[in-house]
Motif scaffolding. Structure first.
Motif, PDB file in Angstrom:
ATOM      1  N   LYS A  62       0.813  -1.218   0.000  1.00  0.00           N
ATOM      2  CA  LYS A  62       0.000   0.000   0.000  1.00  0.00           C
ATOM      3  C   LYS A  62       0.851   1.274   0.000  1.00  0.00           C
ATOM      4  O   LYS A  62       0.326   2.380   0.003  1.00  0.00           O
ATOM      5  N   GLY A  63       2.185   1.105   0.037  1.00  0.00           N
ATOM      6  CA  GLY A  63       3.062   2.269  -0.042  1.00  0.00           C
ATOM      7  C   GLY A  63       3.452   2.852   1.304  1.00  0.00           C
ATOM      8  O   GLY A  63       4.068   3.926   1.368  1.00  0.00           O
ATOM      9  N   VAL A  64       3.101   2.165   2.394  1.00  0.00           N
ATOM     10  CA  VAL A  64       3.478   2.629   3.736  1.00  0.00           C
ATOM     11  C   VAL A  64       4.920   2.213   4.031  1.00  0.00           C
ATOM     12  O   VAL A  64       5.332   1.100   3.696  1.00  0.00           O
ATOM     13  N   ASP A  65       5.686   3.098   4.656  1.00  0.00           N
ATOM     14  CA  ASP A  65       7.061   2.797   5.064  1.00  0.00           C
ATOM     15  C   ASP A  65       7.021   1.825   6.242  1.00  0.00           C
ATOM     16  O   ASP A  65       6.522   2.168   7.324  1.00  0.00           O
ATOM     17  N   ILE A  66       7.519   0.590   6.055  1.00  0.00           N
ATOM     18  CA  ILE A  66       7.546  -0.384   7.146  1.00  0.00           C
ATOM     19  C   ILE A  66       8.984  -0.711   7.562  1.00  0.00           C
ATOM     20  O   ILE A  66       9.262  -1.777   8.102  1.00  0.00           O
ATOM     21  N   SER A  67       9.887   0.239   7.339  1.00  0.00           N
ATOM     22  CA  SER A  67      11.299  -0.002   7.687  1.00  0.00           C
ATOM     23  C   SER A  67      11.497  -0.216   9.191  1.00  0.00           C
ATOM     24  O   SER A  67      12.506  -0.773   9.613  1.00  0.00           O
ATOM     25  N   HIS A  68      10.527   0.215   9.998  1.00  0.00           N
ATOM     26  CA  HIS A  68      10.625   0.026  11.449  1.00  0.00           C
ATOM     27  C   HIS A  68       9.493  -0.859  11.982  1.00  0.00           C
ATOM     28  O   HIS A  68       9.113  -0.758  13.149  1.00  0.00           O
ATOM     29  N   LEU A  69       8.993  -1.736  11.113  1.00  0.00           N
ATOM     30  CA  LEU A  69       8.063  -2.784  11.547  1.00  0.00           C
ATOM     31  C   LEU A  69       8.902  -4.019  11.871  1.00  0.00           C
ATOM     32  O   LEU A  69       9.661  -4.502  11.034  1.00  0.00           O
ATOM     33  N   SER A  70       8.803  -4.520  13.097  1.00  0.00           N
ATOM     34  CA  SER A  70       9.661  -5.613  13.557  1.00  0.00           C
ATOM     35  C   SER A  70       8.906  -6.930  13.665  1.00  0.00           C
ATOM     36  O   SER A  70       7.728  -6.949  14.020  1.00  0.00           O
ATOM     37  N   LYS A  71       9.624  -8.021  13.365  1.00  0.00           N
ATOM     38  CA  LYS A  71       9.067  -9.361  13.529  1.00  0.00           C
ATOM     39  C   LYS A  71       9.604  -9.967  14.827  1.00  0.00           C
ATOM     40  O   LYS A  71      10.810  -9.948  15.069  1.00  0.00           O
ATOM     41  N   LYS A  72       8.701 -10.460  15.660  1.00  0.00           N
ATOM     42  CA  LYS A  72       9.081 -11.066  16.944  1.00  0.00           C
ATOM     43  C   LYS A  72       8.597 -12.513  16.983  1.00  0.00           C
ATOM     44  O   LYS A  72       7.579 -12.849  16.368  1.00  0.00           O
ATOM     45  N   ASP A  73       9.301 -13.368  17.723  1.00  0.00           N
ATOM     46  CA  ASP A  73       8.885 -14.765  17.864  1.00  0.00           C
ATOM     47  C   ASP A  73       7.535 -14.837  18.559  1.00  0.00           C
ATOM     48  O   ASP A  73       7.364 -14.287  19.654  1.00  0.00           O
ATOM     49  N   GLY A  74       6.587 -15.500  17.914  1.00  0.00           N
ATOM     50  CA  GLY A  74       5.259 -15.624  18.501  1.00  0.00           C
ATOM     51  C   GLY A  74       4.173 -15.359  17.478  1.00  0.00           C
ATOM     52  O   GLY A  74       4.412 -15.391  16.263  1.00  0.00           O
ATOM     53  N   LYS A  75       2.975 -15.071  17.975  1.00  0.00           N
ATOM     54  CA  LYS A  75       1.802 -14.930  17.116  1.00  0.00           C
ATOM     55  C   LYS A  75       1.471 -13.469  16.813  1.00  0.00           C
ATOM     56  O   LYS A  75       1.569 -12.600  17.684  1.00  0.00           O
ATOM     57  N   THR A  76       1.065 -13.224  15.583  1.00  0.00           N
ATOM     58  CA  THR A  76       0.519 -11.919  15.210  1.00  0.00           C
ATOM     59  C   THR A  76      -0.866 -11.780  15.856  1.00  0.00           C
ATOM     60  O   THR A  76      -1.603 -12.758  15.988  1.00  0.00           O
ATOM     61  N   ALA A  77      -1.202 -10.567  16.255  1.00  0.00           N
ATOM     62  CA  ALA A  77      -2.506 -10.327  16.893  1.00  0.00           C
ATOM     63  C   ALA A  77      -3.649 -10.663  15.937  1.00  0.00           C
ATOM     64  O   ALA A  77      -3.559 -10.440  14.732  1.00  0.00           O
ATOM     65  N   VAL A  78      -4.749 -11.193  16.508  1.00  0.00           N
ATOM     66  CA  VAL A  78      -5.925 -11.571  15.727  1.00  0.00           C
ATOM     67  C   VAL A  78      -7.186 -11.052  16.421  1.00  0.00           C
ATOM     68  O   VAL A  78      -7.315 -11.149  17.645  1.00  0.00           O
ATOM     69  N   THR A  79      -8.089 -10.474  15.626  1.00  0.00           N
ATOM     70  CA  THR A  79      -9.428 -10.118  16.115  1.00  0.00           C
ATOM     71  C   THR A  79     -10.446 -10.901  15.296  1.00  0.00           C
ATOM     72  O   THR A  79     -10.390 -10.903  14.061  1.00  0.00           O
ATOM     73  N   TYR A  80     -11.364 -11.573  15.984  1.00  0.00           N
ATOM     74  CA  TYR A  80     -12.419 -12.309  15.290  1.00  0.00           C
ATOM     75  C   TYR A  80     -13.622 -11.389  15.089  1.00  0.00           C
ATOM     76  O   TYR A  80     -14.043 -10.684  15.998  1.00  0.00           O
ATOM     77  N   VAL A  81     -14.137 -11.391  13.865  1.00  0.00           N
ATOM     78  CA  VAL A  81     -15.170 -10.422  13.472  1.00  0.00           C
ATOM     79  C   VAL A  81     -16.386 -11.151  12.924  1.00  0.00           C
ATOM     80  O   VAL A  81     -16.268 -12.136  12.193  1.00  0.00           O
ATOM     81  N   GLU A  82     -17.561 -10.644  13.278  1.00  0.00           N
ATOM     82  CA  GLU A  82     -18.806 -11.102  12.657  1.00  0.00           C
ATOM     83  C   GLU A  82     -19.494  -9.905  12.022  1.00  0.00           C
ATOM     84  O   GLU A  82     -19.387  -8.791  12.533  1.00  0.00           O
ATOM     85  N   LEU A  83     -20.171 -10.154  10.904  1.00  0.00           N
ATOM     86  CA  LEU A  83     -20.966  -9.090  10.269  1.00  0.00           C
ATOM     87  C   LEU A  83     -22.432  -9.283  10.637  1.00  0.00           C
ATOM     88  O   LEU A  83     -23.011 -10.342  10.377  1.00  0.00           O
ATOM     89  N   VAL A  84     -23.026  -8.267  11.243  1.00  0.00           N
ATOM     90  CA  VAL A  84     -24.444  -8.294  11.570  1.00  0.00           C
ATOM     91  C   VAL A  84     -25.100  -7.136  10.826  1.00  0.00           C
ATOM     92  O   VAL A  84     -24.843  -5.968  11.121  1.00  0.00           O
ATOM     93  N   ASN A  85     -25.903  -7.470   9.786  1.00  0.00           N
ATOM     94  CA  ASN A  85     -26.500  -6.440   8.922  1.00  0.00           C
ATOM     95  C   ASN A  85     -25.444  -5.482   8.355  1.00  0.00           C
ATOM     96  O   ASN A  85     -25.616  -4.268   8.362  1.00  0.00           O
ATOM     97  N   ASN A  86     -24.334  -6.049   7.903  1.00  0.00           N
ATOM     98  CA  ASN A  86     -23.211  -5.309   7.310  1.00  0.00           C
ATOM     99  C   ASN A  86     -22.459  -4.429   8.308  1.00  0.00           C
ATOM    100  O   ASN A  86     -21.627  -3.613   7.904  1.00  0.00           O
TER     101      ASN A  86
END
Length: 260
Positions: A62-86
Motif C-alpha cells: 500500500k506504499g506505507v514505510d515499514i522499515s521500522h516494523l519488527s518481527k518477533k517470535d510468537g503470534k501476530t494479533a488476531v481479532t475475530y469479526v462477525e458481520l451483523v446487517n453489514n
C-alpha cells in the motif's frame, strides 16, 4: 507531509467466511493517509507466523514505510469479526506479540522525523506521548469507545487531536468533549456512526453528517475518518472542512469488505 502511526496491528478474521484482512487502528490510518497522498510510516510488531508475513507484505504494498516494523517470535494479533446487517461486530481478541510492545531509542528518533504521530488506546504507546510533545511533534490519539478509560483523564494534555467513538449528538457527548478539551487537547472529535461526527475546539462545536453510500462493511470507517481529519489539519484546512474530508474518506471505506 510525513505522519508516523505506532502500535497495534491485527488480522481481522471474519468467522463466517474464514477470510482474514490486515487491520488495527494505526495500520489502517497509515494506509488511508497514503491513499490521500501523505507519506506515512507504521511502527509496530508482528509475529513470526504466516499472518505476520501477510501483514508486512500487504502494508508495504500500500506504499506505507515499514522499515521500522519488527518481527518477533510468537503470534501476530488476531481479532475475530462477525458481520451483523453489514455492521462489523468484534469478538475475541488475541494480542499476540503486541502485548509486550515497546519503542527503542532508534525508533523514537525515526518517529521524530515526522510531523505528526498517531496511536490508539490498545497500542501501548501512551507512555511515550509526553516525549513526543517534548520533541515538538503534533499528536493524535484514538480512544475508540473507551470513554471511561483512565487515559481519558491523563493523556489529553499531550494530544492535539483526541478522537472518540460514540452514537449520537447529545448533551452527554458535548460535555464530554468539552471536558477532554479542558484536559489539554487542542481539538476533541467524536465519530457518531450513522449520525456523522462532532468536534469541539474550545470556542464552538462543529457538526458533520455522513456521505450517503451503500454500506457493505463498516470495518475501518472510524480509522479512515481519522485519516481524513488529520490530513486536512496538516494541510491547514479549517475544522469544519476536516470533518467533511473525514466523512468522505470513511464513505469510501464502507463500500467494500475489510478495512482496506
Amino acid at each position: 507531509m510525513r505522519i508516523a502511526t505506532v502500535g497495534d496491528n491485527c488480522m481481522d478474521v471474519y468467522q463466517t467466511s474464514g477470510k482474514a484482512y490486515p487491520g488495527g487502528n494505526p495500520v489502517n490510518v497509515a494506509v488511508y493517509l497514503t491513499e490521500l497522498g501523505a507519506d506515512s510510516s507504521y511502527i509496530g510488531w508482528v509475529g513470526s507466523d504466516s499472518y505476520g508475513e501477510l501483514m508486512q507484505k500487504d502494508i508495504s504494498k500500500k506504499g506505507v514505510d515499514i522499515s521500522h516494523l519488527s518481527k518477533k517470535d510468537g503470534k501476530t494479533a488476531v481479532t475475530y469479526v462477525e458481520l451483523v446487517n453489514n455492521d462489523r461486530c468484534f469478538g475475541e481478541y488475541d494480542e499476540g506479540v503486541m502485548a509486550d510492545f515497546t519503542l527503542t531509542p532508534a525508533e523514537l528518533d525515526f518517529i521524530q522525523k515526522h510531523q505528526l504521530v498517531h496511536a490508539g488506546v490498545w497500542g501501548h504507546v501512551e507512555r511515550y506521548y509526553s516525549l513526543f510533545k517534548k520533541r515538538g511533534l503534533q499528536t493524535s490519539f484514538d480512544f475508540s469507545n473507551q470513554l471511561d478509560h483512565i487515559l481519558v483523564k491523563t493523556l489529553p494534555q499531550y494530544v492535539d487531536y483526541s478522537f472518540f467513538s460514540y452514537t449520537q449528538d447529545d448533551s452527554f457527548i458535548r460535555q464530554f468533549l468539552k471536558d477532554v478539551k479542558n484536559n489539554g487537547s487542542r481539538i476533541t472529535i467524536a465519530t457518531l456512526g450513522e449520525n456523522g461526527s462532532l468536534a469541539y475546539d474550545g470556542e464552538q462545536f462543529y457538526k458533520c453528517g455522513v456521505v450517503a453510500v451503500d454500506v457493505v462493511d463498516t470495518m475501518g470507517a472510524g480509522d479512515s475518518f481519522i485519516s481524513g481529519f488529520i490530513y486536512g489539519k496538516l494541510k491547514g484546512l479549517p475544522t469544519a472542512k476536516c470533518l467533511d474530508l473525514g466523512a468522505e474518506t470513511a464513505a469510501k471505506t464502507i463500500q467494500y469488505f475489510g478495512a482496506w
